[in-house]
Design an enzyme around this catalytic site. Structure first.
Site, PDB file in Angstrom:
ATOM      1  CB  CYS A   1     -23.629 100.858 103.546  1.00  0.00           C
ATOM      2  SG  CYS A   1     -23.768 101.874 102.187  1.00  0.00           S
TER       3      CYS A   1
ATOM      4  CB  THR B   1     -32.148 107.028  81.646  1.00  0.00           C
ATOM      5  OG1 THR B   1     -32.383 107.184  80.368  1.00  0.00           O
ATOM      6  CG2 THR B   1     -33.157 106.786  82.585  1.00  0.00           C
TER       7      THR B   1
ATOM      8  CB  SER C   1     -40.794 115.331  80.008  1.00  0.00           C
ATOM      9  OG  SER C   1     -39.928 115.838  80.904  1.00  0.00           O
TER      10      SER C   1
ATOM     11  NE  ARG D   1     -28.547 119.396  78.326  1.00  0.00           N
ATOM     12  CZ  ARG D   1     -27.439 119.934  78.868  1.00  0.00           C
ATOM     13  NH1 ARG D   1     -26.496 119.906  78.825  1.00  0.00           N
ATOM     14  NH2 ARG D   1     -27.765 120.728  80.257  1.00  0.00           N
TER      15      ARG D   1
ATOM     16  CG  HIS E   1     -39.196 119.839  81.259  1.00  0.00           C
ATOM     17  ND1 HIS E   1     -38.530 120.682  82.224  1.00  0.00           N
ATOM     18  CD2 HIS E   1     -38.066 118.938  81.160  1.00  0.00           C
ATOM     19  CE1 HIS E   1     -37.081 120.626  82.363  1.00  0.00           C
ATOM     20  NE2 HIS E   1     -36.881 119.389  81.592  1.00  0.00           N
TER      21      HIS E   1
ATOM     22  CE  LYS F   1     -36.117 121.738  78.919  1.00  0.00           C
ATOM     23  NZ  LYS F   1     -35.189 121.166  78.290  1.00  0.00           N
TER      24      LYS F   1
ATOM     25  CB  SER G   1     -33.758 117.963  77.944  1.00  0.00           C
ATOM     26  OG  SER G   1     -34.657 118.618  78.864  1.00  0.00           O
TER      27      SER G   1
ATOM     28  CB  SER H   1     -32.522 118.551  85.788  1.00  0.00           C
ATOM     29  OG  SER H   1     -31.519 118.942  85.072  1.00  0.00           O
TER      30      SER H   1
ATOM     31  CB  CYS I   1     -26.755 107.798 105.362  1.00  0.00           C
ATOM     32  SG  CYS I   1     -24.907 107.841 105.549  1.00  0.00           S
TER      33      CYS I   1
END
Ligand SMILES: Cc1cc2nc3c(=O)[nH]c(=O)nc-3n(C[C@H](O)[C@H](O)[C@H](O)COP(=O)(O)OP(=O)(O)OC[C@H]3O[C@@H](n4cnc5c(N)ncnc54)[C@H](O)[C@@H]3O)c2cc1C
Length: 488
Positions: free
Chosen positions: A448, A46, A347, A317, A54, A256, A343, A50, A408
């Site tokens: 930081c 997790t 989703s 994966r 989806h 994909k 994957s 990406s 930042c």
């Protein structure tokens, strides 16, 4: 046998699958608990993926992947406001660079419609370039899926867990399942690093370790192997020269494809590739892998801004031997698997959770839904996004909001202290980073990091040497030595 707790359902694994299941369980009048071996949630798959929700055209019709992806996508549209999830519904393009790929896109369109994906559309070259002007000018066209989005997976897992906790569920971090306890082929509980927990049901959402958890109960009905995907992340300043949304190449059988994508926080990345490996721990990136994803992205875009790269990372994966998600009862009564969640597992998570809990509810018809389930999770305010008057008010109330720790990303000490003390709060340097963005900018925590480490030690009342970077074995300091002090 001694038990430290007596629980109805224990979920093993604090990724997006386990936390979504815990939230779904917390709708029932039950004692439920999630155990996670790491000091924080979402440190497995997790954490590094990406981050795309989806639309659901990719998986073959009728598979668990297709069914839960399409349903999960719809559920996220509903859950976004309730849980305060960072999701941008940017839509996705699958781009074809030749006539053969255009034929593949037509197949994907047909499959998507069959899977139940709404509003898919084939775009010609001009319409594609209107959406993504930086693509190569000689592309042929694309498949447009407006229901796809980008999200912040850690934030989603955290929000699921917080929702569950506010509805009475428990989350135990630093708690590893060691052995599944059974009697007469029925679940009795789980032996953990913190002691034995009695339970009627165990839900196996342990990601890459799901086959090992199953085997602890004598269930060897499936195997999991890791498939690595590597990425390059670019600074926000590079985004205008890249893409506006989610751009896939035409897919291959294995993946994909290597995409070019905007993150929900405005950075851009390229990746992932897909390579099977043996080692479930190896998340290294390689120069060969970097060359592969750069070469692939250059097929779609001319100027990949390599000078603006701020980090490389990879994710693994959890691929099952069935190729599909495994959502079913195990070979032992009371053991339920949510395994092989590769994957589009992010989703699909809310739909997987529904399916798992429906499965248990079928066995337990007398279990009742709570009347007072609290669906709304309130989110902490982000200081840098507040109006100046609100910022001044906060600073007057608490001077810690007037101290910028991460320059930042403009994160204040007040926000870091809040992130440590809130429900499912941060216990590590990276836990603070993920909850507040301190350390996520251009300098990647170079400035930081030391200050955040001090704040963690102070707020958790632990010595600096006990502060962890991320996982349970990530101590940053081993010995405090002053000049002239004995080195022993
Ligand atoms: C490269 C890549 C790209 C991806 N891109 C996408 C995408 O764009 N969209 C999408 O939908 N999906 C995507 N995915 C898939 C998605 O990331 C996963 O499906 C999802 O994160 C799986 O979540 P999980 O909770 O099942 O597993 P994990 O997140 O791995 O969680 C499992 C948890 O179990 C814990 N655990 C293990 N053993 C024990 C034990 N003994 N005791 C206690 N706890 C234990 C682990 O520490 C871990 O926290 C991608 C995956 C990869 C690798």
């Amino acid at each position: 046998m001694d038990f430290i707790r007596d629980i109805d359902v224990v979920v093993i694994g604090g990724g997006v699958t386990g936390t979504a299941i815990l939230r779904e369980l917390s709708k029932y009048a039950l004692k439920c608990m999630l155990i996670e071996k790491e000091p924080d949630l979402a440190l497995g798959t997790t954490k590094a993926n990406s981050a795309i929700i989806h639309s659901g055209f990719d998986a073959p019709f009728g598979t668990q992947k297709a069914l839960t992806n399409v349903r999960g996508n719809r559920l996220y549209h509903e859950l976004q406001n309730q849980l305060g999830l960072d999701i941008k519904w940017l839509g996705s393009l699958v781009v074809a660079v030749n006539d053969e790929e255009m034929l593949t896109l037509k197949d994907l369109l047909v499959r998507g419609i069959k899977n139940g994906v709404k509003n898919l559309e084939l775009l010609d070259r001009a319409a594609t370039l209107a959406k993504e002007p930086n693509l190569k000018q000689d592309i042929k066209g694309s498949l447009w899926a407006p229901t796809a989005g980008v999200c912040w997976p850690f934030g989603i897992a955290l929000a699921f867990a917080r929702c569950a906790v506010q509805n009475g569920a428990e989350v135990l971090t630093n708690c590893a399942a060691k052995k599944i306890l059974t009697k007469d082929d029925t679940i009795v509980g789980v032996e953990t690093s913190l002691g034995n927990i009695k339970a009627k049901y165990i839900i196996n959402a342990a990601g890459l370790a799901a086959d090992k958890i199953a085997a602890m109960a004598g269930d060897t009905s499936f195997t999991i192997h890791p498939r690595k995907g590597e990425y390059i992340l670019f600074d926000k300043t590079a985004s205008p020269s890249l893409v506006n949304g989610i751009v896939f190449p035409t897919p291959t059988k294995q993946s994909k494809g290597i995409l070019i994508c905007t993150t929900v926080h405005g950075n851009t990345f390229i990746g992932p590739n897909a390579h099977d490996q043996e080692d479930v721990e190896d998340k290294s990136t390689t120069s060969v892998g970097m060359d592969e994803i750069i070469a692939s992205s250059q097929k779609l875009i001319d100027k990949v801004p390599l000078g603006a790269a701020i980090t490389e990372f990879s994710g693994l994966r959890a691929v099952s031997n069935t190729g599909d998600f495994i959502i079913r009862e195990g070979t032992v009564k009371g053991l339920i698997h949510a395994a092989g969640i590769q994957s589009p597992g992010l989703s699909a998570a809310p739909a997987i959770a529904e399916e798992v809990v429906e499965l248990i509810a079928e066995f337990e018809p007398e279990w009742s839904l709570k009347r007072n389930f609290k669906a709304i999770v309130t989110r902490r305010k982000v200081f840098s996004e507040l109006k100046i008057e609100e910022q001044s008010k906060l600073c007057n109330e608490n001077k810690l909001y007037g101290r910028i720790v991460c320059r930042c990303e403009t994160v204040t000490e007040g926000e870091i202290v809040d992130a440590i003390h809130e429900t499912c709060g941060a216990r590590t340097l990276d836990g603070v980073k993920r909850r507040t963005r301190a350390g996520m900018g251009r300098c990647q925590g170079g400035f930081c990091g030391p200050k955040v480490t001090q704040i963690l030690a102070r707020e958790l009342n632990i010595p600096l040497t006990e502060v962890l970077k991320e996982g349970s074995a990530s101590k940053m300091f081993f010995e405090k030595k002053l000049p002239g002090e004995d080195t022993k």
